[in-house]
Design a protein around this motif. Structure first.
Motif, short mmCIF file in Angstrom:
data_model
loop_
_atom_site.label_atom_id
_atom_site.label_comp_id
_atom_site.label_asym_id
_atom_site.label_seq_id
_atom_site.Cartn_x
_atom_site.Cartn_y
_atom_site.Cartn_z
N TYR A 129 0.86 -1.18 0.00
CA TYR A 129 0.00 0.00 0.00
C TYR A 129 0.90 1.23 0.00
N PRO A 130 1.26 1.77 -1.17
CA PRO A 130 2.23 2.86 -1.19
C PRO A 130 1.77 4.14 -0.50
N TRP A 131 0.45 4.28 -0.30
CA TRP A 131 -0.07 5.45 0.39
C TRP A 131 0.06 5.34 1.91
N ALA A 132 0.42 4.15 2.41
CA ALA A 132 0.37 3.87 3.86
C ALA A 132 1.73 3.47 4.39
N PRO A 133 2.51 4.41 4.93
CA PRO A 133 3.78 4.04 5.55
C PRO A 133 3.54 3.16 6.77
N CYS A 134 4.34 2.10 6.93
CA CYS A 134 4.19 1.24 8.11
C CYS A 134 4.81 1.92 9.31
N ILE A 135 4.01 2.16 10.32
CA ILE A 135 4.48 2.91 11.48
C ILE A 135 5.28 2.06 12.46
N ALA A 136 5.47 0.78 12.14
CA ALA A 136 6.30 -0.08 13.00
C ALA A 136 7.77 -0.01 12.63
N GLN A 137 8.09 0.47 11.45
CA GLN A 137 9.47 0.47 10.98
C GLN A 137 10.26 1.61 11.62
N PRO A 138 11.42 1.32 12.21
CA PRO A 138 12.17 2.37 12.93
C PRO A 138 12.48 3.60 12.09
N ALA A 139 12.94 3.43 10.85
CA ALA A 139 13.30 4.59 10.03
C ALA A 139 12.06 5.42 9.69
N THR A 140 10.95 4.74 9.44
CA THR A 140 9.71 5.46 9.14
C THR A 140 9.22 6.22 10.37
N ARG A 141 9.30 5.60 11.52
CA ARG A 141 8.89 6.27 12.75
C ARG A 141 9.74 7.52 13.00
N ALA A 142 11.05 7.40 12.79
CA ALA A 142 11.93 8.55 12.99
C ALA A 142 11.56 9.68 12.03
N TYR A 143 11.26 9.32 10.79
CA TYR A 143 10.83 10.32 9.80
C TYR A 143 9.54 11.00 10.26
N LEU A 144 8.55 10.23 10.70
CA LEU A 144 7.26 10.80 11.09
C LEU A 144 7.38 11.69 12.32
N ALA A 157 2.60 29.90 14.73
CA ALA A 157 1.52 28.95 15.02
C ALA A 157 1.30 28.85 16.52
N ALA A 158 0.03 28.82 16.92
CA ALA A 158 -0.31 28.71 18.34
C ALA A 158 -0.60 27.27 18.76
N GLY A 159 -0.65 26.38 17.77
CA GLY A 159 -0.93 24.99 18.06
C GLY A 159 -0.89 24.19 16.78
N THR A 160 -1.20 22.92 16.89
CA THR A 160 -1.18 22.04 15.72
C THR A 160 -2.27 20.99 15.82
N GLU A 161 -2.65 20.45 14.68
CA GLU A 161 -3.52 19.28 14.60
C GLU A 161 -2.81 18.24 13.74
N LEU A 162 -2.54 17.08 14.34
CA LEU A 162 -1.79 16.02 13.69
C LEU A 162 -2.77 14.99 13.15
N GLU A 163 -2.79 14.84 11.83
CA GLU A 163 -3.67 13.89 11.16
C GLU A 163 -2.87 12.65 10.76
N SER A 164 -3.53 11.51 10.74
CA SER A 164 -2.90 10.24 10.30
C SER A 164 -1.71 9.86 11.17
N LEU A 165 -1.78 10.14 12.45
CA LEU A 165 -0.71 9.73 13.37
C LEU A 165 -1.09 8.39 13.97
N GLY A 166 -0.97 7.35 13.16
CA GLY A 166 -1.35 6.01 13.55
C GLY A 166 -1.35 5.13 12.32
N TRP A 167 -2.04 4.00 12.41
CA TRP A 167 -2.06 3.05 11.30
C TRP A 167 -2.94 3.56 10.16
N TYR A 168 -2.40 3.46 8.95
CA TYR A 168 -3.21 3.64 7.74
C TYR A 168 -3.37 2.27 7.12
N GLY A 169 -4.47 2.04 6.40
CA GLY A 169 -4.70 0.71 5.85
C GLY A 169 -5.23 0.75 4.44
#
Length: 387
Positions: A129-144, A157-169
């Motif tokens: 699934y090229p649209w879905a980085p695996c969040i278990a991989q160490p290098a990908t986690r470091a990137y995210l 900026a006074a704050g942020t909203e983080l989208e897709s911070l978890g598993w994509y499928g």
């Protein structure tokens, strides 16, 4: 009740009337995209264009030197958001009296999957699934984690909203998407979203699961789904198809992986941010769900972040689990679609906001000030005027 409208930089840059028009809606805040996935977006009022095509996932500002020499790094935007598009738009919106919060899309990136296929989720059939980085991989986690910190903490900026911070499928709404021919239900979506990359295979081993045997079991469990098994009843359906023990083991691995990433990313943002910087996550209260609003444990996420943005296009029911775990200062923002052409109902905004408040919402988000028609925006202005 505080309201914020989602906005893209290209809605604002080159249109001197845009900041005042957004402020006139009655919102006090905008949630402005700083890192975003590929999209094709309507700009119905812009004096220079009507359609913007963002060809790939990109940061909408100049990335800094932290990425030098790294294989996984964010891509700059093309002509749809050149230079510091975010910074230019943020300055104009701030001058109009609006508080600006950044909007950061993380584990949803087709460009990353195309250039680095090994980073992608791999299903039980071996499909990537090229649209879905695996969040278990160490290098990908470091990137995210680093992308979250950089893209969230933009100047002003006074704050942020983080989208897709978890598993994509599997579920993605990909370009010309044609995956709806079989109704997978929640159980089928979960099984088709289980990852079998090397990092996840090792993770299953830590839960006493043989990865090859699990993949075979997933494929066997999905056969009735391909044959047209009716909707399956959520997690109970996963247990019925896969077996209760292996299902629980996969969920334990995925839940722990997502929780630790969320903790790391929020900590990195806070370390880079000034005091008082607000950190919210787009989230779903059912932890096995995947996507732009990834599943979380409400009690855990409200102990990590300052709050959540909850999808309410189907009604306010998803607010309840978060409201039950709310801390005194936690933000629970109901995300309401106000674009008629995308299934939204701007004419019932006041009623929808009132219902959301009854279900525990403390704020509302309006999707999306740039995509809406003039008629939709006028309905929003009237609705907000009654709150």
């Amino acid at each position: 009740m505080k309201a914020s409208a989602f906005v893209y930089p290209w809605d604002v840059n080159g249109d001197p009337r845009a900041p005042g028009r957004i402020a006139a809606l009655g919102v006090g805040q905008v949630t402005l995209a700083a890192a975003y996935h590929s999209t094709r977006a309507l700009t119905p009022r812009h004096p220079r264009h009507r359609i913007v095509t963002a060809e790939h996932a990109a940061v909408l500002y100049p990335a800094d030197s932290r990425w030098d020499g790294r294989a996984l790094r964010p891509c700059p935007a093309g002509d749809w958001a050149p230079g510091d598009a975010y910074g230019e738009a943020a300055a104009a919106l701030t001058e109009a009296g609006l508080e600006v919060h950044s909007w950061v899309v993380l584990a949803h990136n087709s460009r990353l999957g195309a250039e680095h296929p090994d980073t992608s989720v791999v299903n039980a059939y071996g499909d990537r699934y090229p649209w879905a980085p695996c969040i278990a991989q160490p290098a990908t986690r470091a990137y995210l984690v680093d992308l979250a910190a950089e893209a969230a903490v933009r100047p002003g900026a006074a704050g942020t909203e983080l989208e897709s911070l978890g598993w994509y499928g599997l579920q993605h709404l990909h370009a010309h998407d044609k995956t709806g021919g079989v109704g997978l239900g929640e159980a089928g979506q979960y099984l088709m979203s289980l990852c079998f990359c090397p990092a996840c295979r090792a993770g299953y081993g830590e839960r006493d699961l043989d990865a090859d045997g699990l993949a075979a079991a997933v494929r066997a469990a999905l056969e009735p789904v391909w044959q047209g098994l009716p909707d399956d009843g959520g997690w109970a359906g996963v247990e019925r198809l896969l077996g209760a023990e292996p299902a629980a083991a996969t969920r334990a691995w995925r839940d722990a992986t997502a929780r630790s990433l969320q903790e790391e990313a929020v900590a990195a943002v806070r370390a880079a941010a000034p005091e008082g910087f607000q950190v919210l996550l787009h989230a779903d209260p059912v932890s096995f769900h995947t996507g732009a609003n990834p599943g979380v444990d409400p009690a855990h996420i409200l102990s990590v972040a300052d709050g959540v943005v909850v999808p309410c296009a189907g009604g306010p029911a998803l607010l309840t689990p978060f409201a039950a775990q709310r801390r005194e200062a936690s933000v629970i923002a109901a995300n309401l679609t106000v674009v008629s052409g995308m299934g939204g109902s701007p004419g019932t905004l006041a009623l929808d906001a009132a219902r959301a408040r009854e279900m525990g919402a403390t704020e509302i988000r309006l999707y999306h000030a740039g995509l809406a028609s003039d008629g939709d925006l006028e309905a929003v202005r009237k609705g907000l005027g009654t709150l």
